[in-house]
Scaffold this motif. Structure first.
Motif, PDB file in Angstrom:
ATOM      1  N   GLY A  62      22.809-100.404 161.619  1.00 13.73           N
ATOM      2  CA  GLY A  62      23.624 -99.175 161.747  1.00 13.73           C
ATOM      3  C   GLY A  62      23.215 -97.980 161.000  1.00 13.73           C
ATOM      4  N   GLN A  63      21.802 -97.993 160.740  1.00  9.32           N
ATOM      5  CA  GLN A  63      21.517 -96.903 160.059  1.00  9.32           C
ATOM      6  C   GLN A  63      20.962 -95.952 160.972  1.00  9.32           C
ATOM      7  N   PRO A  64      21.295 -94.676 161.132  1.00  4.74           N
ATOM      8  CA  PRO A  64      20.868 -93.648 162.131  1.00  4.74           C
ATOM      9  C   PRO A  64      19.405 -93.091 161.935  1.00  4.74           C
ATOM     10  N   PHE A  65      18.471 -92.949 162.533  1.00  6.37           N
ATOM     11  CA  PHE A  65      17.342 -92.302 162.469  1.00  6.37           C
ATOM     12  C   PHE A  65      16.883 -91.592 163.710  1.00  6.37           C
ATOM     13  N   LEU A  66      15.663 -90.671 163.521  1.00  7.55           N
ATOM     14  CA  LEU A  66      14.942 -89.930 164.264  1.00  7.55           C
ATOM     15  C   LEU A  66      13.459 -90.093 163.960  1.00  7.55           C
ATOM     16  N   ALA A  67      12.718 -90.760 164.974  1.00 11.79           N
ATOM     17  CA  ALA A  67      11.090 -90.575 164.927  1.00 11.79           C
ATOM     18  C   ALA A  67      10.657 -89.681 165.684  1.00 11.79           C
ATOM     19  N   MET A  68       9.721 -88.834 164.908  1.00 12.76           N
ATOM     20  CA  MET A  68       9.340 -87.681 165.247  1.00 12.76           C
ATOM     21  C   MET A  68       7.846 -87.446 165.117  1.00 12.76           C
ATOM     22  N   GLU A  69       7.296 -86.411 165.676  1.00  8.58           N
ATOM     23  CA  GLU A  69       5.718 -86.176 165.486  1.00  8.58           C
ATOM     24  C   GLU A  69       5.580 -86.127 164.027  1.00  8.58           C
ATOM     25  N   LEU A  70       4.309 -86.480 163.516  1.00  2.93           N
ATOM     26  CA  LEU A  70       4.024 -86.425 162.221  1.00  2.93           C
ATOM     27  C   LEU A  70       3.080 -85.168 162.117  1.00  2.93           C
ATOM     28  N   VAL A  71       3.513 -84.313 161.265  1.00  8.66           N
ATOM     29  CA  VAL A  71       2.751 -83.043 161.174  1.00  8.66           C
ATOM     30  C   VAL A  71       2.132 -82.953 159.556  1.00  8.66           C
ATOM     31  N   SER A  72       0.782 -82.769 159.788  1.00  4.32           N
ATOM     32  CA  SER A  72       0.207 -82.627 158.196  1.00  4.32           C
ATOM     33  C   SER A  72       0.452 -81.304 157.704  1.00  4.32           C
ATOM     34  N   GLY A  73       0.393 -81.247 156.307  1.00  5.26           N
ATOM     35  CA  GLY A  73       0.590 -79.879 155.662  1.00  5.26           C
ATOM     36  C   GLY A  73       1.066 -80.024 154.456  1.00  5.26           C
ATOM     37  N   LYS A  74       1.438 -78.757 153.810  1.00  6.64           N
ATOM     38  CA  LYS A  74       1.939 -78.747 152.560  1.00  6.64           C
ATOM     39  C   LYS A  74       3.446 -79.185 152.655  1.00  6.64           C
ATOM     40  N   LYS A  75       4.020 -79.473 151.425  1.00  4.10           N
ATOM     41  CA  LYS A  75       5.775 -79.617 151.469  1.00  4.10           C
ATOM     42  C   LYS A  75       6.096 -78.311 151.691  1.00  4.10           C
ATOM     43  N   LEU A  76       7.139 -78.153 152.336  1.00  5.48           N
ATOM     44  CA  LEU A  76       7.882 -76.782 152.487  1.00  5.48           C
ATOM     45  C   LEU A  76       8.037 -76.005 151.035  1.00  5.48           C
ATOM     46  N   ASP A  77       8.411 -76.740 149.865  1.00  5.22           N
ATOM     47  CA  ASP A  77       8.696 -76.094 148.870  1.00  5.22           C
ATOM     48  C   ASP A  77       7.383 -75.378 148.073  1.00  5.22           C
ATOM     49  N   THR A  78       6.268 -76.241 148.277  1.00  7.94           N
ATOM     50  CA  THR A  78       5.103 -75.705 148.058  1.00  7.94           C
ATOM     51  C   THR A  78       4.622 -74.423 148.838  1.00  7.94           C
ATOM     52  N   TRP A  79       4.935 -74.492 149.913  1.00 14.12           N
ATOM     53  CA  TRP A  79       4.306 -73.340 151.078  1.00 14.12           C
ATOM     54  C   TRP A  79       5.184 -72.277 150.487  1.00 14.12           C
ATOM     55  N   ILE A  80       6.530 -72.226 150.328  1.00 10.69           N
ATOM     56  CA  ILE A  80       7.584 -71.234 150.139  1.00 10.69           C
ATOM     57  C   ILE A  80       7.149 -70.655 148.488  1.00 10.69           C
ATOM     58  N   GLU A  81       6.943 -71.537 147.743  1.00  8.90           N
ATOM     59  CA  GLU A  81       6.367 -71.026 146.579  1.00  8.90           C
ATOM     60  C   GLU A  81       5.082 -70.003 146.582  1.00  8.90           C
ATOM     61  N   GLU A  82       3.930 -70.719 147.179  1.00  8.22           N
ATOM     62  CA  GLU A  82       2.769 -69.800 147.225  1.00  8.22           C
ATOM     63  C   GLU A  82       3.231 -68.662 148.300  1.00  8.22           C
ATOM     64  N   LEU A  83       4.031 -68.613 149.074  1.00  8.24           N
ATOM     65  CA  LEU A  83       4.239 -67.392 149.741  1.00  8.24           C
ATOM     66  C   LEU A  83       4.857 -66.500 149.027  1.00  8.24           C
TER      67      LEU A  83
END
Length: 93
Positions: A62-83
């Motif tokens: 009963g665990q809901p899930f989404l399987a989606m395209e794996l996108v390589s890159g920086k973690k969002l919080d790292t990208w925001i800090e750098e920006l």
């Protein structure tokens, strides 16, 4: 609302991003509907900046899930800090 892991889809065999609800099978019906709606909405979108949804459903327990395209890159919080540190984004100069 969810936690994302890198996983391996068995058929077809490929690396995917697997998003599962934080509260899992104990989630309220409202939270389940919101999670399902997210999968449906993303599944209809086609854009190079949006990961493709491959599959949505529930595990045997009963665990809901989404399987989606794996996108390589920086973690969002790292990208925001750098920006935020970039000269183009600084308004004090």
């Amino acid at each position: 609302m969810g936690v994302v892991w890198e996983a391996e889809q068995q058929n077809p065999k490929r690396r995917v991003a697997l998003k599962m609800m934080r509260s899992g099978r104990y989630a309220s019906e409202r939270m389940r509907r919101l999670f399902q709606r997210e999968g449906e909405a993303l599944g209809r979108l086609k854009h190079p900046a949006i990961a493709t949804i491959y599959e949505a459903g529930e595990t045997d327990d009963g665990q809901p899930f989404l399987a989606m395209e794996l996108v390589s890159g920086k973690k969002l919080d790292t990208w925001i800090e750098e920006l935020a540190k970039s000269p183009a984004m600084r308004k004090d100069e």
